[in-house]
Design a protein around this motif. Structure first.
Motif, mmCIF file in Angstrom:
data_model
loop_
_atom_site.group_PDB
_atom_site.id
_atom_site.type_symbol
_atom_site.label_atom_id
_atom_site.label_comp_id
_atom_site.label_asym_id
_atom_site.label_seq_id
_atom_site.Cartn_x
_atom_site.Cartn_y
_atom_site.Cartn_z
ATOM 1 N N THR A 44 0.960 -1.331 0.085
ATOM 2 C CA THR A 44 -0.032 -0.016 -0.178
ATOM 3 C C THR A 44 0.716 1.267 0.097
ATOM 4 O O THR A 44 2.192 1.155 -0.114
ATOM 5 N N GLY A 45 0.415 2.475 -0.197
ATOM 6 C CA GLY A 45 1.025 3.560 0.011
ATOM 7 C C GLY A 45 0.281 4.720 0.521
ATOM 8 O O GLY A 45 -0.876 4.950 1.061
ATOM 9 N N ILE A 46 1.305 5.699 0.736
ATOM 10 C CA ILE A 46 0.686 7.044 1.686
ATOM 11 C C ILE A 46 0.907 8.243 0.226
ATOM 12 O O ILE A 46 2.085 8.385 -0.288
ATOM 13 N N GLU A 47 -0.170 9.108 -0.121
ATOM 14 C CA GLU A 47 0.055 10.044 -0.966
ATOM 15 C C GLU A 47 0.548 11.367 -0.349
ATOM 16 O O GLU A 47 0.098 11.573 0.667
ATOM 17 N N THR A 48 1.756 11.505 -0.794
ATOM 18 C CA THR A 48 2.606 12.459 0.009
ATOM 19 C C THR A 48 2.905 13.806 -0.683
ATOM 20 O O THR A 48 3.295 14.792 -0.223
ATOM 21 N N PRO A 84 2.392 14.816 -7.818
ATOM 22 C CA PRO A 84 2.094 13.814 -7.227
ATOM 23 C C PRO A 84 3.276 12.932 -6.795
ATOM 24 O O PRO A 84 4.251 12.829 -7.518
ATOM 25 N N ARG A 85 3.293 12.522 -5.625
ATOM 26 C CA ARG A 85 4.201 11.464 -5.027
ATOM 27 C C ARG A 85 3.632 10.550 -4.091
ATOM 28 O O ARG A 85 2.301 10.738 -3.554
ATOM 29 N N ARG A 86 4.195 9.308 -4.091
ATOM 30 C CA ARG A 86 3.580 8.194 -3.273
ATOM 31 C C ARG A 86 4.661 7.621 -2.594
ATOM 32 O O ARG A 86 5.493 7.247 -3.050
ATOM 33 N N SER A 87 4.427 7.365 -1.089
ATOM 34 C CA SER A 87 5.471 6.535 -0.503
ATOM 35 C C SER A 87 4.903 5.167 -0.478
ATOM 36 O O SER A 87 3.602 5.007 0.181
ATOM 37 N N THR A 88 5.622 4.262 -0.721
ATOM 38 C CA THR A 88 5.028 2.689 -0.717
ATOM 39 C C THR A 88 5.537 2.091 0.644
ATOM 40 O O THR A 88 6.767 2.097 1.084
ATOM 41 N N GLU A 92 -5.081 -0.648 2.743
ATOM 42 C CA GLU A 92 -5.143 0.492 3.453
ATOM 43 C C GLU A 92 -4.434 0.535 4.555
ATOM 44 O O GLU A 92 -4.762 -0.589 5.708
#
Length: 197
Positions: free
Chosen positions: A122-126, A161-165, A180
């Motif tokens: 999963t990831g977090i939208e950063t 847009p960036r996403r930390s997985t 989630e």
């Protein structure tokens, strides 16, 4: 290095905790690092932080394996995994419990998958712009990272847009059909306040 960490925290608002581990120079392996950093004392320090702060979720930057790079990072990953089990065990570090810091059991452990995002579950939208902050969480993180000047870690702070997985390592809750981070975790204020007097 201490000043750089504190400067970074003044930007991102996080709390900075220090253990009894000391900066002794470079180390290639966890085994070498544990020759200088007493394992039980280090685990006790991290357990105290988890019991005091009481996180439901732990996200470790490191996996505890040689893929983390040097030994300090490997040890950080090892201890993050161990504390997931130890913090809720009232037979471990009973002096903390006697001092008024009760055992606490986190419900999920994740590790960051920044070097191989495809491993993430999963990831977090950063990268989303936050109108209250005037920038994204990623931009704040990169400004914080840039405070580590002795390590030449200055980095750009781009918009977009960036996403930390992250990858799920351990879980004490069922999360059918959802990856989630907080799936299956009771985050309601009533649940969080149950332990209060």
């Amino acid at each position: 290095r201490t000043g750089e960490l504190l400067a970074a925290r003044s930007l991102d608002g996080a709390r900075q905790y220090f253990t009894r581990a000391f900066d002794f120079g470079d180390s290639k392996t966890a085994e070498e690092t544990f020759r200088y950093w007493p394992h039980e004392e280090l685990l006790a320090d991290v357990t105290w932080v988890v019991r005091t702060f009481r996180p439901q979720i732990i996200i470790s930057v490191f996996s505890g394996t040689p893929s983390d790079g040097h030994g300090h990072h490997q040890v950080a990953g090892i201890v993050a995994h161990e504390v997931f089990y130890v913090a809720g065990d009232s037979t471990r570090f009973p002096d903390q419990i006697q001092a008024g810091v009760p055992a606490w059991t986190p419900v999920k452990l994740y590790r960051l998958t920044r070097r191989n995002p495809r491993e993430g579950t999963t990831g977090i939208e950063t990268g989303a712009f936050d109108p209250l902050l005037g920038r994204s969480y990623f931009q704040i993180a990169m400004e914080s990272r840039s405070q580590h000047r002795s390590q030449d870690m200055g980095v750009p702070q781009p918009l977009g847009p960036r996403r930390s997985t992250v990858a799920l390592v351990e879980s004490r809750v069922e999360t059918p059909g959802s990856d989630e981070i907080f799936a299956g975790v009771d985050t309601a204020l009533v649940a969080l306040a149950q332990a209060l007097p």
